[in-house]
Design a protein around this motif. Structure first.
Motif, PDB file in Angstrom:
ATOM      1  N   ARG A 104      -3.269   1.738  42.482  1.00 54.30           N
ATOM      2  CA  ARG A 104      -3.675   2.017  41.115  1.00 54.30           C
ATOM      3  C   ARG A 104      -4.825   1.086  40.774  1.00 54.30           C
ATOM      4  O   ARG A 104      -4.780  -0.114  41.042  1.00 54.30           O
ATOM      5  CB  ARG A 104      -2.513   1.792  40.151  1.00 54.30           C
ATOM      6  N   LEU A 105      -5.855   1.634  40.165  1.00 55.59           N
ATOM      7  CA  LEU A 105      -7.069   0.877  39.862  1.00 55.59           C
ATOM      8  C   LEU A 105      -7.379   0.998  38.389  1.00 55.59           C
ATOM      9  O   LEU A 105      -7.290   2.085  37.803  1.00 55.59           O
ATOM     10  CB  LEU A 105      -8.241   1.397  40.697  1.00 55.59           C
ATOM     11  N   GLU A 106      -7.752  -0.117  37.800  1.00 51.70           N
ATOM     12  CA  GLU A 106      -8.211  -0.148  36.420  1.00 51.70           C
ATOM     13  C   GLU A 106      -9.506  -0.938  36.377  1.00 51.70           C
ATOM     14  O   GLU A 106      -9.592  -2.044  36.908  1.00 51.70           O
ATOM     15  CB  GLU A 106      -7.179  -0.809  35.501  1.00 51.70           C
ATOM     16  N   TYR A 107     -10.495  -0.343  35.726  1.00 56.72           N
ATOM     17  CA  TYR A 107     -11.794  -1.006  35.623  1.00 56.72           C
ATOM     18  C   TYR A 107     -12.360  -0.770  34.239  1.00 56.72           C
ATOM     19  O   TYR A 107     -12.378   0.361  33.744  1.00 56.72           O
ATOM     20  CB  TYR A 107     -12.760  -0.470  36.680  1.00 56.72           C
ATOM     21  N   SER A 108     -12.781  -1.821  33.611  1.00 60.61           N
ATOM     22  CA  SER A 108     -13.429  -1.722  32.312  1.00 60.61           C
ATOM     23  C   SER A 108     -14.596  -2.686  32.280  1.00 60.61           C
ATOM     24  O   SER A 108     -14.552  -3.766  32.886  1.00 60.61           O
ATOM     25  CB  SER A 108     -12.448  -2.046  31.183  1.00 60.61           C
ATOM     26  N   SER A 109     -15.639  -2.279  31.609  1.00 61.04           N
ATOM     27  CA  SER A 109     -16.820  -3.124  31.541  1.00 61.04           C
ATOM     28  C   SER A 109     -17.595  -2.791  30.285  1.00 61.04           C
ATOM     29  O   SER A 109     -17.679  -1.629  29.877  1.00 61.04           O
ATOM     30  CB  SER A 109     -17.708  -2.925  32.766  1.00 61.04           C
ATOM     31  N   GLU A 110     -18.138  -3.804  29.661  1.00 61.75           N
ATOM     32  CA  GLU A 110     -19.027  -3.604  28.538  1.00 61.75           C
ATOM     33  C   GLU A 110     -20.467  -3.416  28.982  1.00 61.75           C
ATOM     34  O   GLU A 110     -21.349  -3.185  28.171  1.00 61.75           O
ATOM     35  CB  GLU A 110     -18.924  -4.789  27.576  1.00 61.75           C
ATOM     36  N   ALA A 111     -20.679  -3.527  30.298  1.00 62.24           N
ATOM     37  CA  ALA A 111     -22.018  -3.315  30.827  1.00 62.24           C
ATOM     38  C   ALA A 111     -22.319  -1.826  30.875  1.00 62.24           C
ATOM     39  O   ALA A 111     -21.483  -1.038  31.298  1.00 62.24           O
ATOM     40  CB  ALA A 111     -22.128  -3.910  32.238  1.00 62.24           C
TER      41      ALA A 111
ATOM     42  N   ILE B 168      -6.567  -4.077  40.914  1.00 64.14           N
ATOM     43  CA  ILE B 168      -6.059  -3.130  41.900  1.00 64.14           C
ATOM     44  C   ILE B 168      -4.612  -3.500  42.194  1.00 64.14           C
ATOM     45  O   ILE B 168      -4.318  -4.628  42.606  1.00 64.14           O
ATOM     46  CB  ILE B 168      -6.890  -3.161  43.197  1.00 64.14           C
ATOM     47  N   TRP B 169      -3.716  -2.541  41.949  1.00 65.45           N
ATOM     48  CA  TRP B 169      -2.306  -2.716  42.244  1.00 65.45           C
ATOM     49  C   TRP B 169      -1.932  -1.867  43.448  1.00 65.45           C
ATOM     50  O   TRP B 169      -2.522  -0.800  43.700  1.00 65.45           O
ATOM     51  CB  TRP B 169      -1.431  -2.278  41.073  1.00 65.45           C
ATOM     52  N   ALA B 170      -0.945  -2.340  44.172  1.00 66.41           N
ATOM     53  CA  ALA B 170      -0.367  -1.563  45.265  1.00 66.41           C
ATOM     54  C   ALA B 170       1.047  -1.174  44.880  1.00 66.41           C
ATOM     55  O   ALA B 170       1.855  -2.035  44.491  1.00 66.41           O
ATOM     56  CB  ALA B 170      -0.357  -2.362  46.564  1.00 66.41           C
ATOM     57  N   ASN B 171       1.330   0.114  44.948  1.00 60.93           N
ATOM     58  CA  ASN B 171       2.696   0.556  44.711  1.00 60.93           C
ATOM     59  C   ASN B 171       3.600   0.003  45.802  1.00 60.93           C
ATOM     60  O   ASN B 171       3.187  -0.130  46.958  1.00 60.93           O
ATOM     61  CB  ASN B 171       2.772   2.078  44.698  1.00 60.93           C
ATOM     62  N   ARG B 172       4.800  -0.317  45.445  1.00 60.38           N
ATOM     63  CA  ARG B 172       5.725  -0.918  46.408  1.00 60.38           C
ATOM     64  C   ARG B 172       5.972   0.069  47.544  1.00 60.38           C
ATOM     65  O   ARG B 172       6.569   1.121  47.349  1.00 60.38           O
ATOM     66  CB  ARG B 172       7.053  -1.271  45.751  1.00 60.38           C
ATOM     67  N   PRO B 173       5.488  -0.243  48.755  1.00 55.34           N
ATOM     68  CA  PRO B 173       5.627   0.712  49.847  1.00 55.34           C
ATOM     69  C   PRO B 173       7.032   0.677  50.449  1.00 55.34           C
ATOM     70  O   PRO B 173       7.794  -0.276  50.271  1.00 55.34           O
ATOM     71  CB  PRO B 173       4.598   0.216  50.859  1.00 55.34           C
ATOM     72  N   SER B 174       7.338   1.718  51.155  1.00 51.02           N
ATOM     73  CA  SER B 174       8.598   1.755  51.891  1.00 51.02           C
ATOM     74  C   SER B 174       8.460   0.917  53.148  1.00 51.02           C
ATOM     75  O   SER B 174       7.355   0.681  53.645  1.00 51.02           O
ATOM     76  CB  SER B 174       8.950   3.201  52.254  1.00 51.02           C
TER      77      SER B 174
END
Length: 1728
Positions: free
Chosen positions: A1127-1134, A1163-1169
């Motif tokens: 999962r990705l999150e990105y925010s910028s005022e640029a 960047i998050w990693a979902n808990r893998p099996s």
């Protein structure tokens, strides 16, 4: 009375003429000013202080005025100021209520004027230092220099003044320093005054004229400047604290004075001073096209003095003189530090003033490249100099009596840490017991400002911290009350960090808290620091917490960089608190953290290394010696320290160098350590010592070369003398190659003139050493292309002389010097890399350096240097330790009995002297920054020691061991100065980091299992700030940007298990309970802040922190993305999300953004099996149609070798120890084998072994004749036809792929690398991947593929490719040019989904040679002569043959089905990525394609591409179903023109070089080292080449019979290959081969010994993989190509292969002949 009145009037007139103020008059000025910090390019948001009040001035005596501040108030500003930093504060009740009283002393002060300038200031000793600076800044604006300054560099002559005195330059004192000021006088119209300030007429009357005076300050030209800096590199046009320092720092200041009257009698009505400091927070200049925001922050200051009243004053209103007066000479910035005050006595703090220097010091380069490249400036001392005026005697008692106190020496304090021990040596105990005495003087006592007292104090009182007069933290904690709390605060913060280092810890706060303790440490004495450390570890109940504290304290004290911290570290090392690698790491890092190295500290360090560090390991001693050498350079040779410490360093320098020199002569195992240390000092006296080591012929080549390379610092600091010494070594051609190459490498960076460059370039035409010539040519060619401005002069010189140098083939097996500079369009970012190597058996060297320069600021990221004598011997030792292989191969390669041409007999017959190889020695060194270096010696025991250490490590974790690794560090630099209103200002970049790794490991060796539970996190912060500090309230006003990055490996259980065969199982089980884990985060925030320096808290948590927010309409929208795994999150005022294409290194910080706008990426990693993976490798061999699947055991190398070897297997011989017991005779009785292993026929020369049974004989002479034919280049190896679902399990799928890759071949080899993945502990793997590679015999057909199969979703993807290359002529250029050489390229991509629908993409094409390539060969200078010759063995002709074999035209056709169309967007993405990699210059409109509507076949793409190697460009034509695109002459990556072309003659590894070879053609010989001579072989056997080192057994002998040459090759006395015109005999038996066959032989251990092929020119090609030799035999010519690892081991007519031509004519005894015939005859054999 009239006379008396006239006299008084004259005195009054004189008084007025001196300063403009009348006696008995009081002038009241309204004061208003401010200093604020902000980032105006982002937003007008500022933080700072605004003040206002009055200044009373009474001229009580001529030239002497008494002054006093009145009603001074101030307010803190932290707000948006829409009109800019000068925006006025509204006079509203709310705003006025914010003002508070300025805590000044209320004491009066006196100023004496001479010629309009202030020469003396008298203040009260009770006045705080900040107030002294504040009033100095105010009254300095009342100065008006008359342009008659004696001794001034800019003094105007009388004639100039009479002609025009309205403009002149003078040197003038101010709070900033004594700097150049330009005065401009101009009249001011009364109409303007009447309009804007009519009240001034009441003061001046109507007869006086109004004058405007403008003063412009030039802080670049100063006799002294109030500034302090650390870590600032030597940048062009850089004066730290001055008007400019590259793009880092800019400063301007202007003062406007309005008055009435003439120049000498002017009433100052209004004075307005405005100044700005600009610093580039991201080290970027202003962008012309405004494509990205400017990164500049601003500190703006102004001061306004307005005359509000002039009136007589009565006696009762008279300002009284100050009590307890102290006189200060001139105007200087004052600072007040007293660290030795007795707690029981009053605190009469000692005040110092900034000392004066004529010029700002510039630090010489730390790097060998250029004096402008420097990575750290150790100057934290304010530049200063003697006052130009003598101190006058005081009248009366104006100072207190001097008091003296003593404090207990810090080292005598007992240390309570359980691992601390008391000093053992008497010398160290004596140092520990010393008492330090400190003289106390009244505050602001100018008599105490001795010119050298800073140096004397800091050298005699090692227990005191450094004086940092502009540091906000240091200034805020300069008094006893503030310092008294530091010990307890230090303890609390460290304990807080220890508690916080848990699962839910805030990494940002941890880093900030550690940085906070470092600041505390820098203000502590040794006593305080020792006490603080002891109080932190007084609780030992929790062992884990104690260990954490121990590591935190270690790093804090190390990063502190003060004298007390060094003494503490020294005590830790000497008493054994830290040992082994940990101690070595600490010592090595000391020079990189010291704020101000001093001769006294250097003496302490020297005492430590002279004591040999007692029982410490060798690595600790090495680290200490190397660190000491860097510290010596930083202390005594750097310009800024040299000015103040030269007299103190000189007496000790000879002692230090004598010690290092003596150690270099006596410590044999560490000789190069001390040689390197001598060079690191950079002292001029070191040059003679290094030159003597370099000329010492008794020393090894490696040691001599090391001495030359050690001159790298001298080449920058003393280039003239160093270049002379290097030229002398270079000119001496009898010196070994490595010594001369090292001399050239240093010479090119010694600022040599163009004439020397010409001398070096021209030498390539006549110098006998090919190695030296190759290195010179590669260096010139590489340096000439550099665009880096730092290398501008070098690049211009190299480009100028490159045409004078001889063109020499380059390659990895020859000395090479490669420099690459990646330069941004605006020159703001430059990445400079240097890679060089020299594969010399006497001393091989590999060197790499990476420098990142941003806006002129250089940062040496990494530099490494590897030296090794006898590289082949070291590889053999490593192989022996890894595989436990036997040193002698005689048991698996039994020698032929009674062999008349045995290697032993050849040696005895010619009495060949054994070639003595150098002993294994060398070192590996790396540097992180300019002074942080590690040095590791290498010898013949190193390989075993490394493996033993690895085994010991595994054994330690056998039963479970918890490991906690924790490390903190930081890099920083700052420029500090003072604003024009007396407040310290600082530009600082700080990059701290923290790494934590925790693991619990178990090793089960019996089961081959290694399991560990591991978690790691790396955090780093970058803060770039410009601030102004107000000492009156200890508030720091900041404008800056901060960025914080975290990289984390979530807690994971990793298990590795060896399985039977070439298989390994790796399992990953996540151990964290959360559904997801943060892998990466970076957040960047611009801000302004008000920070209370006495309120010690993490910066991110302070109350006065305010983020700078961009207007909402300018912000970009946030971006989010999710996949099954991430999962990705990105925010910028640029705007436009500028982060993606512009990531870069900001010094040592990896920043994703160049701009200052607030941005964040997570960047998050979902808990893998849980995942279990099995990696395996299987091989198959096809021989005459029969496939054999091979199963090798793990840990053993494969014995099936079908490619060019990269290393030579050692086969040591016993030929120097034994002799054959029986005589070998010829007979006619050997029987022929009836199997398919060989086609053997009887020969005139047959062998009869007498000591072998028939079975042993058959095994020994086994020679397999294999077919190299391929019926179909593709066969069944086609991704569109291979279906893995039809195969049952993992093993059958491997065999299925191996069978397909060998299909339609008669002989070949194939390998499949596989990985199977099982999820959630499944017994059956759900996902599998296979990578396959295979080839036919003679390397003419290559097949490659990749396959992926998902058994859960029933999905598979596959890609396969085939490359076929025909056999081509090997020796004849004419045949090569006339031959039709084509290569076939085929590839298929298949994607099969669950609906059994295939998406298929197929590529088919042919690669040919262009006509341009052929014409280039025909038109070459040497082509006519080479085309005439029958065989091709001359170097020039052989290179043309290799060029003629290149295929550079691709004609490709790509077809696809309907299903594949849906992958168009993905294909476009990857094609765009490939374009950026392959064609980096294809940008903008310069290389825009010509797009034409096309009418092509549907679902088909045609591509034609050509590579132009001479111009390093390519052209491309492509036709799709909708359009036609064409590119012409696109510049390509300089390395790709080698790899993008196919060459059937040379493999990819070989084509990057022009390997050395020996050739014989009729009478003409060329040796390995390119010596040429004529000699006609006789009918006697002559030794062409032989291993004379005793390391392996092989020999090649040749003779001439009836104008035909015969060649006999002896391989380990085990195989005899006899080449004759049209035939070849192996062990006396004729072997018949056709063009489609390959003959192979393996020894009893499975090692390939012989590979024999027959070429299209009726020539034989013999490969000896076990020895690294290739031989091409033609009846009229012989060509021998050895591996680079055979250098220095060979002898014979072909030479000794050591890279030097001058000793090529070495006869068997080792002597050198001058005559070629004598030399060749000496290698003739008289066969018995």
């Amino acid at each position: 009375m009239q006379i008396v009145g006239l006299f008084v009037g004259l005195l009054a007139a004189l008084a007025v003429a001196e300063n403009g103020w009348r006696v008995k008059q009081e002038y009241v000025y309204a004061i208003e000013g401010r200093s604020v910090a902000g980032i105006p390019q982002l937003k007008h948001q500022y933080a700072g202080m605004h003040f206002r009040g009055n200044l009373r001035i009474q001229n009580q005596h001529a030239a002497v005025v008494v002054m006093k501040l009145k009603n001074m108030t101030f307010t803190k500003i932290h707000a948006n100021m829409g009109k800019g930093w000068w925006h006025p504060i509204p006079n509203t009740e709310e705003e006025l209520s914010r003002f508070q009283e300025l805590p000044d002393s209320g004491e009066p002060f006196i100023a004496r004027f001479e010629q309009g300038k202030i020469v003396r200031l008298v203040v009260s000793s009770r006045m705080p230092t900040w107030e002294v600076n504040f009033i100095q800044s105010i009254i300095s604006h009342l100065q008006q220099n008359l342009g008659e300054q004696s001794g001034s560099k800019f003094r105007a002559s009388k004639s100039d003044l009479q002609a025009d005195d309205s403009m002149f330059n003078v040197m003038e004192d101010s709070i900033v320093g004594r700097c150049e000021v330009m005065y401009e006088f101009s009249p001011l119209a009364k109409t303007l005054v009447n309009r804007d300030n009519p009240q001034w007429f009441k003061i001046c009357g109507k007869t006086r004229e109004f004058v405007e005076v403008t003063k412009t300050w030039n802080y670049t030209n100063c006799e002294h400047l109030a500034q302090s800096n650390y870590g600032v590199p030597n940048i062009k046009n850089c004066v730290p604290g001055g008007n400019q320092c590259g793009n880092l720092w800019k400063r301007s200041s202007l003062t406007r004075v309005v008055g009435c009257g003439d120049k000498r009698d002017m009433i100052r009505l209004n004075t307005v001073s405005s100044s700005k400091i600009l610093s580039s927070l991201r080290l970027q200049p202003e962008d012309d096209d405004k494509s990205r925001p400017n990164s500049q922050a601003t500190v703006g200051s102004y001061l306004n003095l307005t005359l509000v009243s002039v009136q007589p004053y009565s006696v009762d209103k008279r300002i009284l003189p100050p009590k307890n007066p102290v006189a200060l000479e001139g105007i200087k910035y004052q600072y007040d530090f007293d660290f030795a005050a007795d707690d029981q006595q009053p605190n009469p703090r000692k005040t110092r003033s900034i000392k004066r220097k004529k010029k700002h010091p510039s630090r010489p380069a730390e790097d060998t490249t250029d004096s402008q490249e420097d990575d750290q400036d150790k100057n934290s001392e304010p530049s200063s100099n003697k006052s130009e005026e003598k101190q006058q005697k005081k009248k009366g008692k104006d100072s207190k009596k001097k008091t003296t106190t003593t404090t207990e020496s810090p080292e005598s304090q007992s240390l309570e840490w359980s691992t601390f021990r008391t000093p053992t040596s008497e010398e160290s105990t004596e140092d520990v017991q010393k008492k330090s005495k400190k003289s106390k003087r009244p505050k602001h006592d100018s008599s105490s400002s001795d010119e050298n007292n800073d140096d004397n104090d800091e050298n005699s009182n090692m227990d005191q911290p450094p004086v940092l007069p502009f540091s906000p933290f240091a200034v805020a904690h300069q008094d006893d009350k503030a310092r008294a709390c530091l010990v307890q605060q230090f303890k609390e913060v460290v304990q807080e960090v220890t508690r916080a280092l848990g699962p839910q810890s805030s990494e940002l706060e941890n880093i900030e808290n550690i940085q906070l303790t470092v600041q505390m440490c820098r203000s502590m004495t040794y006593t305080d620091l020792s006490t603080a450390v002891n109080t932190v570890i007084e609780d030992r109940s929790d062992k884990i917490a104690l260990e954490t504290k121990r590591k935190i304290l270690r790093d804090i004290v190390l990063m502190c960089g003060t004298n007390p911290s060094f003494l503490l570290i020294k005590n830790w090392i000497e008493t054994g608190v830290y040992t082994g690698e940990e101690a070595a790491q600490i010592i090595a890092a000391i020079p990189s953290y010291l704020l101000k190295p001093s001769p006294k500290l250097l003496q302490k360090f020297f005492e430590m290394i002279r004591s040999d560090l007692g029982s410490h390991e060798e690595k600790v001693k090495i680290a200490a010696v190397i660190a000491f050498s860097h510290l010596l350079r930083a202390t005594c040779t750097q310009q800024q320290n040299k000015l103040s410490h030269d007299s103190m360093c000189k007496p000790q320098v000879s002692t230090y160098l004598s010690f290092l020199n003596e150690k270099a002569k006596t410590a044999k195992n560490l000789k190069t350590v001390y040689i390197t240390a001598i060079g690191n000092t950079g002292l001029p006296e070191a040059l003679q010592l290094l030159a003597s080591f370099a000329r010492d012929i008794k020393a090894s080549t490696y040691q001599r070369a090391t001495a030359i390379v050690a001159m790298r610092h001298l080449s920058a600091t003393n280039p003239q003398e160093t270049s002379r010494a290097l030229l002398k070594i270079f000119h001496t051609t009898t010196n070994p190659n490595s010594v001369r190459v090292a001399a050239v490498s240093m010479l090119l960076y010694s600022q040599i003139p163009l004439s020397t460059w010409q001398r070096i370039a021209i030498s390539t035409w006549y110098d006998p050493s090919m190695s030296v010539n190759t290195y010179i040519y590669s260096s010139l060619r590489s340096i000439a292309t550099i665009k880096d401005p730092v290398y501008k002069t070098m690049a211009e010189n190299a480009a100028a002389v490159l045409p004078l140098a001889k063109t020499i083939p380059l390659g990895p097996y020859r000395p090479y010097n490669f420099i690459r500079a990646s330069v941004a369009k605006d020159l703001t970012e430059i990445v400079s890399e240097q890679l060089s190597w020299n594969l010399d058996p006497m001393a091989s060297n590999f060197y790499y350096r990476d420098i990142y320069r941003i806006s002129g600021v250089s940062k040496l990221h990494f530099e490494s240097d590897l030296w090794l004598a006898d590289l082949d011997g070291m590889l053999t030792l490593i192989k022996k330790h890894l595989y436990q292989e036997k040193k002698d191969y005689s048991d698996v390669r039994p020698a032929i009995p009674n062999l008349p041409t045995s290697t032993h007999w050849i040696r005895s017959a010619l009495n060949i002297a054994e070639r003595t190889l150098p002993k294994i020695e060398g070192h590996f060194s790396f540097k992180l920054g300019s002074v942080h270096q590690r040095f590791f010696p290498i010898d013949d025991k190193s390989a075993g020691q490394i493996l033993d250490a690895a085994k010991k490590y595994i054994d330690e974790y056998k039963f479970g061991q918890e490991m906690l690794y924790q490390k903190n560090g930081h890099s920083t630099f700052w420029i500090s100065t003072v604003t024009e209103i007396g407040f310290p200002a600082e530009f600082k970049i700080d990059i701290p980091w923290m790494l934590r790794v925790k693991s619990l490991t178990n090793s089960y060796q019996s089961r081959g299992v290694f399991a560990t539970q591991i978690k790691a996190i790396f955090s780093t912060k970058m803060s770039s700030e410009l601030s102004v500090f107000t000492p009156n309230n200890a508030i720091r006003y900041v404008a800056g940007t901060t960025s914080f990055t975290t990289v984390q490996i979530p807690e994971m259980n990793v298990a590795i298990q060896k399985l039977p065969g070439l298989r390994m199982n790796i399992s990953l089980v996540p151990m964290y309970p959360e559904p997801e884990a943060l892998l990466f985060a970076q957040k960047s925030t611009p801000y302004t802040a008000q920070q209370d320096m006495l309120n010690l808290a993490p910066f991110s948590s302070i109350h006065g922190l305010a983020k700078i927010e961009i207007a909402p309409e300018l912000k970009s929208k946030p971006v989010a993305g999710n996949t099954d795994s991430f999962r990705l999150e990105y925010s910028s005022e640029a705007p436009n999300h500028r982060w993606a294409p512009e990531p870069h290194w900001f010094l040592s910080y990896p920043s994703l953004w160049r701009g200052l706008e607030s941005s964040e990426l997570k960047i998050w990693a979902n808990r893998p099996s849980p995942v279990s993976a099995v990696f395996s490798m299987r091989q198959a061999k096809l021989e005459n149609g029969e496939i054999t699947f091979l199963n090798s055991t793990i840990g053993k190398p494969s014995r099936s070798r079908t490619t060019e070897p990269t290393s030579t297997e050692a086969a040591p011989t016993t030929e120097y120890m034994t002799t054959p017991s029986t005589v070998y005779t010829t007979s006619t009785s050997w029987s022929n084998s009836t199997t398919t292993e060989a086609n053997l026929s009887e020969s005139d020369e047959q062998m009869q072994p007498e000591n072998y049974t028939k079975m042993e004989r058959l095994d020994r002479i086994k020679l397999r004749i294999l077919s190299a034919n391929v019926d179909d280049p593709i066969g069944s190896f086609n991704a569109s036809q291979i279906n893995l679902f039809q195969q049952g399990n993992f093993s059958t799928r491997q065999e299925y792929l191996l069978t397909n890759i060998l299909s339609a071949m008669e002989s070949g080899q194939a390998t499949v690398f596989s990985a199977s993945f099982a999820v959630n502990h499944s017994d059956v793997p759900q996902y599998q991947t296979f990578f396959t590679v295979g080839h036919g015999r003679a390397q003419e057909y290559h097949r490659m593929g990749a396959f992926y199969i998902d058994d859960v979703e029933k999905y598979q993807a596959a890609i396969s490719g085939v490359l076929s290359t025909p056999r081509v002529p090997l020796l004849k250029l004419k045949s090569m040019l006339e031959a039709k050489i084509n290569s076939t390229v085929m590839a298929d991509l298949r994607i099969n989904n669950d609906n059994n629908i295939d998406d298929i993409i197929s590529l088919k094409g042919i690669v040919t040679r262009t006509e341009d390539q052929k014409n280039y060969i025909y038109n070459h200078t040497n082509s006519r002569e080479c085309l005439k010759s029958g065989s091709l063995v001359q170097p020039e002709c052989y290179r043309l043959l290799q060029k003629a074999a290149f295929l550079d035209r691709y004609n490709l056709s790509i077809s696809y089905n309907e299903g594949a169309r849906r992958h168009g967007l993905s294909a476009q993405h990857y094609l765009t990525l490939a374009k950026h990699i392959l064609f980096p210059h294809m940008l903008g409109e310069e290389y825009s394609p010509d797009v034409i509507l096309a009418d092509a076949a549907e679902k088909q793409i045609k591509v034609i591409a050509e590579v132009h190697p001479e111009s390093q460009s390519a052209s491309l034509w492509m036709r799709t179903p909708t359009e036609e695109i064409e590119y012409n002459s696109i510049p390509i990556n300089s390395l790709l023109h080698h790899t993008m072309r196919i060459n059937p003659v040379m493999g990819l590894a070989s084509r990057l070089q022009d390997a050395s070879y020996c050739s014989m053609e009729q009478r003409k010989f060329v040796t390995y080292d390119r010596s040429r001579f004529d000699y006609k072989l006789t009918n006697s056997w002559h030794v062409l080449t032989k291993d004379c080192s005793g390391r392996s057994r092989f020999a090649m002998i040749a003779r001439n019979i009836t104008n035909h040459t015969e060649l006999l090759v002896n391989v380990d006395n085990y195989k005899i290959i006899h080449f004759m015109p049209g035939s070849v005999l192996v062990d006396g038996i004729r072997v018949d081969l056709n063009k489609a066959q390959v003959a192979e032989n393996y020894d009893l251990a499975g090692n390939q010994i012989v590979e024999l092929t027959y070429t299209s020119e009726r020539a034989f090609k013999l490969r000896l993989p076990a020895h690294g030799l290739t031989v091409i035999y033609d009846p009229s010519a012989i060509l021998i190509q050895p591996s680079a690892l055979l250098r220095g081991r060979l002898c014979g007519i072909c030479g000794n292969y050591n890279g030097q031509m001058e000793d090529d004519f070495s006869v068997p005894s080792g002597a050198i002949k001058q005559d070629a015939n004598d030399f060749a005859k000496s290698w003739a054999l008289q066969l018995r």
